[in-house]
Design an enzyme around this catalytic site. Structure first.
Site, PDB file in Angstrom:
ATOM      1  N   ASP A 102       0.831  -1.200   0.000  1.00 23.72           N
ATOM      2  CA  ASP A 102       0.000   0.000   0.000  1.00 23.72           C
ATOM      3  C   ASP A 102       0.868   1.254   0.000  1.00 23.72           C
ATOM      4  O   ASP A 102       2.085   1.205   0.195  1.00 23.72           O
ATOM      5  CB  ASP A 102      -1.009  -0.011   1.152  1.00 23.72           C
ATOM      6  CG  ASP A 102      -0.367   0.027   2.522  1.00 23.72           C
ATOM      7  OD1 ASP A 102       0.581   0.799   2.713  1.00 23.72           O
ATOM      8  OD2 ASP A 102      -0.837  -0.706   3.417  1.00 23.72           O
ATOM      9  N   MET A 103       0.254   2.399  -0.243  1.00 21.99           N
ATOM     10  CA  MET A 103       0.995   3.628  -0.472  1.00 21.99           C
ATOM     11  C   MET A 103       1.915   3.985   0.694  1.00 21.99           C
ATOM     12  O   MET A 103       3.030   4.465   0.504  1.00 21.99           O
ATOM     13  CB  MET A 103       0.018   4.781  -0.738  1.00 21.99           C
ATOM     14  CG  MET A 103       0.692   6.039  -1.250  1.00 21.99           C
ATOM     15  SD  MET A 103      -0.489   7.280  -1.790  1.00 21.99           S
ATOM     16  CE  MET A 103      -0.457   8.365  -0.384  1.00 21.99           C
TER      17      MET A 103
END
Length: 267
Positions: free
Chosen positions: A120-121
């Site tokens: 994820d980011m």
């Protein structure tokens, strides 16, 4: 002799099996399946000399002639790369919000490759990229049970109670799934925070963050440091390197061993 003959028969069966045209382009290493569907619908792909606009048109790899923009397609050389993904970068080819993607860190004019799974980011660390879609699917498949190792900085002092909770499993809601670490151990602790090592063999969406959030613990940093036997090592942030043949073979062996592990022995 029996094994060799069996393998040959299986290979012939796979070659003669019909698959969708978009999937065929992906397996040839041209682009992703969704990108291939766009090329087909745009009228840029021919199958045995005939223009096809249906991405699900049956095709036989190794038998049918597939052309893109008038040029025949052949199977691309397989490429296996490791990237040290920086925090704040999204694991996708393009982003509707204009955020930086992992493709910004690949060499210019590089052949198409796709991320293997996601980070994820807010997460960072080891990310694999390849044009070998079948290998990528095996790495990511839950039934493969390949270990993935994370170093996580938390805003709490980790003790055995916390580590036991992660190992025994956490159910964020009454009807929710049980989230559990295969292994959890303390790396180091400071006055106000600590680093723990968490190993997952079945990764679920934001699993580590969800487990710690349920325990009211904030994740300060989350770094994936290994996938099976392949480690991040000293690869600098934002840099890539080739996964060598010996490393890929070690990953393949680890996948085979993990998938044979009895379910009862997996925490």
């Amino acid at each position: 002799m029996r094994n060799r003959a069996g393998k040959s028969a299986a290979s012939r069966s796979n070659t003669s099996r019909s698959i969708g045209l978009a999937r065929a382009l992906s397996k040839l290493g041209v682009c992703s399946r969704s990108q291939a569907a766009g090329l087909i619908r745009a009228g840029r792909v021919k199958l045995n000399g005939t223009l096809r606009r249906d991405p699900e048109t049956p095709a036989h790899l190794g038998k049918d002639r597939i052309e893109l923009d008038g040029s025949p397609l052949a199977k691309s050389d397989r490429i296996y790369f490791a990237l040290n993904k920086p925090r704040g970068v999204v694991t996708t080819a393009s982003d509707e919000k204009g955020r930086e993607t992992v493709y910004a860190f690949l060499p210019a004019e590089f052949p198409w490759i796709a991320p293997v799974g996601r980070l994820d980011m807010a997460s960072e660390g080891l990310l694999l990229l390849t044009n070998d879609s079948e290998w990528a699917a095996r790495i990511s498949a839950p039934e493969t049970r390949l270990d993935k190792t994370y170093h996580v900085q938390i805003d709490a002092i980790a003790d055995e109670n916390l580590l036991d909770a992660l190992r025994n499993g956490i159910r964020p809601s009454e009807a929710g799934e049980l989230l559990r670490a295969k292994r959890a151990s303390l790396l180091r602790r400071g006055e106000r925070n600590s680093w723990v090592e968490i190993v997952l063999d079945v990764g679920k969406n934001r699993q580590i963050r969800r487990m710690l959030e349920h325990l009211q613990i904030e994740v300060l940093r989350l770094v994936r440091v290994a996938i099976g036997p392949l480690t991040l090592g000293d690869l600098a942030k934002g840099k890539t390197r080739v996964i060598h043949k010996e490393e890929k073979h070690a990953l393949d062996r680890a996948m085979r061993a993990a998938s044979r592990e009895p379910a009862s022995s997996v925490r």
